[in-house]
Design a protein around this motif. Structure first.
Motif: not given
Length: 184
Positions: A101-111
């Motif tokens: 998740g450190e690499v794929l930041r913004g996942g919650a908003l993008i999701g």
């Protein structure tokens, strides 16, 4: 039947909001997410046992549209983090999807945006929108998935695994929520 479906959907939405408040990956979030999922499954069973939403007054169908849309957007986040937490049990720190998740930041908003777009396209009767959303997400995330400068604590496999599991969980959730409307 209409009241039962709307009540189950509203209960699922309330549980989704509660799950958003709980710490990500906690046992409490996993339990609340499971009950939220059970509400959606019960909705499906009730709709399948009856005539779906056929014959519903338009006003009640619109209420279901709003409730299931809210459930699609709000409930997908806690469900996805719960699934990722269950996947991580027993993994070493370097294999952890949480570290990825450190690499794929913004996942919650993008999701959340992804689930909203998928729900809207499915509810509008335009399933091709799902392909467009997934293509945009895949192209936008590709550089992060292939970046050679990832932290040493994260394996490229963990990053790809997090992306795939998170996307599938999120997409399946929003499609299932839109399925309530399409039971006409």
């Amino acid at each position: 039947m209409t009241a039962l479906v709307l009540s189950l959907t509203a209960a699922g939405l309330v549980l989704a909001i509660v799950a958003l408040i709980l710490p990500a990956g906690s046992t409490e979030e996993i339990v609340v997410s499971a009950v939220m999922l059970a509400c959606l499954v019960a909705d499906g069973i009730v709709l399948l046992a009856g005539d779906g939403v056929t014959g519903w007054r338009e006003g009640w169908w619109n209420v279901l549209l709003l409730l299931s849309g809210g459930l699609a957007v709000a409930g997908g986040g806690p469900l996805t983090t719960s699934v990722l937490s269950l996947v991580d049990r027993g993994n070493t720190r370097a294999q952890s999807t949480q570290q990825a998740g450190e690499v794929l930041r913004g996942g919650a908003l993008i999701g959340a945006l992804e689930r909203g777009a998928i729900y809207a396209s499915m509810a509008a009767g335009w399933p091709e929108g799902l392909a467009i959303v997934l293509a945009i997400k895949g192209l936008a995330r590709y550089p992060e998935l292939r970046a050679p400068d990832q932290p040493a604590t994260v394996t490229p496999q963990a990053v790809a695994e997090r992306f795939i599991i998170g996307t599938f969980t999120s997409v399946l959730w929003s499609v299932t929520c839109s399925g309530l409307l399409l039971s006409r």
